[in-house]
Design a protein around this motif. Sequence first.
Motif, mmCIF file in Angstrom:
data_model
loop_
_atom_site.group_PDB
_atom_site.id
_atom_site.type_symbol
_atom_site.label_atom_id
_atom_site.label_comp_id
_atom_site.label_asym_id
_atom_site.label_seq_id
_atom_site.Cartn_x
_atom_site.Cartn_y
_atom_site.Cartn_z
ATOM 1 N N ASN A 142 0.844 -1.181 0.000
ATOM 2 C CA ASN A 142 0.000 0.000 0.000
ATOM 3 C C ASN A 142 0.884 1.236 0.000
ATOM 4 N N LYS A 143 0.345 2.351 0.349
ATOM 5 C CA LYS A 143 1.075 3.614 0.300
ATOM 6 C C LYS A 143 2.103 3.694 1.431
ATOM 7 N N PRO A 144 2.986 4.684 1.394
ATOM 8 C CA PRO A 144 3.969 4.852 2.468
ATOM 9 C C PRO A 144 3.310 4.905 3.841
ATOM 10 N N GLY A 145 3.992 4.346 4.827
ATOM 11 C CA GLY A 145 3.436 4.297 6.178
ATOM 12 C C GLY A 145 4.513 4.493 7.223
ATOM 13 N N THR A 146 4.376 3.786 8.325
ATOM 14 C CA THR A 146 5.349 3.869 9.408
ATOM 15 C C THR A 146 5.630 2.469 9.938
ATOM 16 N N THR A 147 6.768 2.325 10.576
ATOM 17 C CA THR A 147 7.093 1.088 11.283
ATOM 18 C C THR A 147 6.445 1.158 12.660
ATOM 19 N N ASP A 148 5.791 0.070 13.072
ATOM 20 C CA ASP A 148 5.070 0.118 14.345
ATOM 21 C C ASP A 148 6.029 0.331 15.508
ATOM 22 N N ALA A 149 5.503 0.909 16.583
ATOM 23 C CA ALA A 149 6.323 1.356 17.709
ATOM 24 C C ALA A 149 7.076 0.204 18.377
ATOM 25 N N TRP A 150 6.439 -0.971 18.498
ATOM 26 C CA TRP A 150 7.112 -2.099 19.151
ATOM 27 C C TRP A 150 8.324 -2.549 18.358
ATOM 28 N N THR A 151 8.183 -2.653 17.054
ATOM 29 C CA THR A 151 9.306 -3.081 16.212
ATOM 30 C C THR A 151 10.426 -2.058 16.251
ATOM 31 N N ARG A 152 10.081 -0.771 16.189
ATOM 32 C CA ARG A 152 11.113 0.274 16.253
ATOM 33 C C ARG A 152 11.871 0.218 17.573
ATOM 34 N N LYS A 153 11.157 -0.062 18.646
ATOM 35 C CA LYS A 153 11.779 -0.012 19.970
ATOM 36 C C LYS A 153 12.627 -1.236 20.260
ATOM 37 N N TYR A 154 12.159 -2.429 19.858
ATOM 38 C CA TYR A 154 12.807 -3.648 20.314
ATOM 39 C C TYR A 154 13.571 -4.415 19.230
ATOM 40 N N ILE A 155 13.222 -4.230 17.970
ATOM 41 C CA ILE A 155 13.808 -5.091 16.939
ATOM 42 C C ILE A 155 14.653 -4.315 15.934
ATOM 43 N N PHE A 156 14.047 -3.371 15.221
ATOM 44 C CA PHE A 156 14.752 -2.660 14.160
ATOM 45 C C PHE A 156 14.651 -1.146 14.344
ATOM 46 N N PRO A 157 15.414 -0.573 15.271
ATOM 47 C CA PRO A 157 15.408 0.889 15.372
ATOM 48 C C PRO A 157 15.918 1.494 14.071
ATOM 49 N N GLY A 158 15.197 2.460 13.562
ATOM 50 C CA GLY A 158 15.589 3.075 12.298
ATOM 51 C C GLY A 158 15.159 2.291 11.071
ATOM 52 N N GLY A 159 14.495 1.147 11.268
ATOM 53 C CA GLY A 159 14.099 0.322 10.140
ATOM 54 C C GLY A 159 12.772 0.769 9.542
ATOM 55 N N TYR A 160 12.631 0.576 8.219
ATOM 56 C CA TYR A 160 11.394 0.944 7.539
ATOM 57 C C TYR A 160 11.302 0.170 6.231
ATOM 58 N N SER A 161 10.154 -0.416 5.959
ATOM 59 C CA SER A 161 9.926 -1.141 4.712
ATOM 60 C C SER A 161 9.157 -0.239 3.762
ATOM 61 N N PRO A 162 9.702 0.007 2.559
ATOM 62 C CA PRO A 162 9.126 1.024 1.677
ATOM 63 C C PRO A 162 7.970 0.529 0.834
ATOM 64 N N SER A 163 7.177 1.462 0.375
ATOM 65 C CA SER A 163 6.219 1.176 -0.686
ATOM 66 C C SER A 163 6.982 1.217 -2.009
ATOM 67 N N LEU A 164 6.418 0.562 -3.020
ATOM 68 C CA LEU A 164 7.071 0.568 -4.323
ATOM 69 C C LEU A 164 7.152 1.979 -4.890
ATOM 70 N N SER A 165 6.149 2.792 -4.605
ATOM 71 C CA SER A 165 6.158 4.165 -5.116
ATOM 72 C C SER A 165 7.318 4.967 -4.544
ATOM 73 N N GLU A 166 7.678 4.729 -3.285
ATOM 74 C CA GLU A 166 8.802 5.434 -2.690
ATOM 75 C C GLU A 166 10.116 5.047 -3.351
ATOM 76 N N VAL A 167 10.260 3.752 -3.639
ATOM 77 C CA VAL A 167 11.480 3.279 -4.281
ATOM 78 C C VAL A 167 11.601 3.849 -5.690
ATOM 79 N N MET A 168 10.508 3.785 -6.436
ATOM 80 C CA MET A 168 10.534 4.265 -7.817
ATOM 81 C C MET A 168 10.818 5.769 -7.873
ATOM 82 N N LYS A 169 10.222 6.515 -6.991
ATOM 83 C CA LYS A 169 10.423 7.962 -6.978
ATOM 84 C C LYS A 169 11.886 8.314 -6.782
ATOM 85 N N ALA A 170 12.573 7.525 -5.952
ATOM 86 C CA ALA A 170 13.984 7.803 -5.675
ATOM 87 C C ALA A 170 14.900 7.313 -6.782
#
Length: 411
Positions: free
Chosen positions: A287-315
């Motif tokens: 789906n469209k760009p979003g956010t990484t959920d708070a639990w994952t950011r805090k305990y597993i992947f700080p700074g991590g984010y999985s992109p939408s295809l539109s974000e990748v293509m735009k860059a």
Amino acid sequence: MWLFNRLLPKLIRKGRLTVITHDGQSSSYGDGDPAWPALTMRLHDAQVARDIVRDPRLGAGEAYMDGRYSIEGGDILDFVTFVRANRPWESGSSALERKGMAARAGAALVGRVNRFNQRRTSKANVAHHYDLSDRLYDLFLDRDRQYSCAYWTDPANTLEQAQTEKLGHIAAKLHLSPGQTVLDIGCGWGGMALYLNRTCDVDVLGITLSEEQLKVARARAEAAGVSDRVKFALIDYRDVQGRFDRIVSVGMFEHVGPAHYREFFRTCHNKLTPQGVMLLHTIGRINKPGTTDAWTRKYIFPGGYSPSLSEVMKASERNKLMITDVEVLRLHYAYTLREWYERVQDKRAEIEALYDARFFRMWSFYLAGATAAFESGGMVNFQLQYCRDRRTLPITRDYMADAEKALRAKG
């Protein structure tokens, strides 16, 4: 219980979820469809419901880590996948609603803040997850220690076979020739680099920001007698010198951060030779760009984010990289994660001895949540092939299938 009575009827419609409070009160939710699970959630203190309702993802994760609730009739994987399957990504109103301007602006602001990944924190973010004990990863990964989505030509295959076929699937898209040079951005423990050298006779530089991964990768190259052709370095991708015939990156882009996507692709363009080819394998959202959920950011992947295809293509499209192939792996990571989860459960005693029971529950919740996201949520894997010159690659995809078949024969 009144808090759950406000939340759970909206979440649980199929199957049956029974909630038993710390003082013995019981309520059930769902239609009881026998084709669906029937699970019991037992709360062990008076505050669990409030903490979960206040922030469902963070509250549910932390409460499970702390042993404040337990699941009967199944385990945490059964519970999380059951809840998520009740509201799959594909469901919803046939008429899509449009958010108001204020809501869109607020969501965009939260997204930018949560997805910002400064260069100075990149190494610390990587270390948070990948510099855990080598023994932990040995307990649940395949023998080659591939910590990314496998490629399942048959769901009945072993994890080891699926991971090897993943390497071949990617190698085929790189369209390699003997003697070429390859940059492996985010090389992990060296499996991809060693595979490409062994099967395709190429020279590889693998780079990582994890000191633990670097030590293992170098030792593996030394043991294989190829450290003169397969080299590894502790370096940021932006600081690599020279140009390469091919660039491959598997499971690293999730740590780049949208603020740096254009810089990432600009760097890759400039590191490729004019006839260069790049293969990017990343978790993504459908789906469209979003956010990484708070639990994952805090305990597993700080700074991590999985992109939408539109974000990748735009860059990427702004950096003179031509997109030449797009593949979406829809269920492959779900199969992979279930294998990892089962191995973690089998090694519970060893993991608790290595860390403690809270860490074991944290790791189990992480794998359970990820599995649910790929089975019923909005997560997939993208494999994106790029080149600089439109004439570099054959004009049909037949070469990929031919190369993949030959690589499978090599094993």
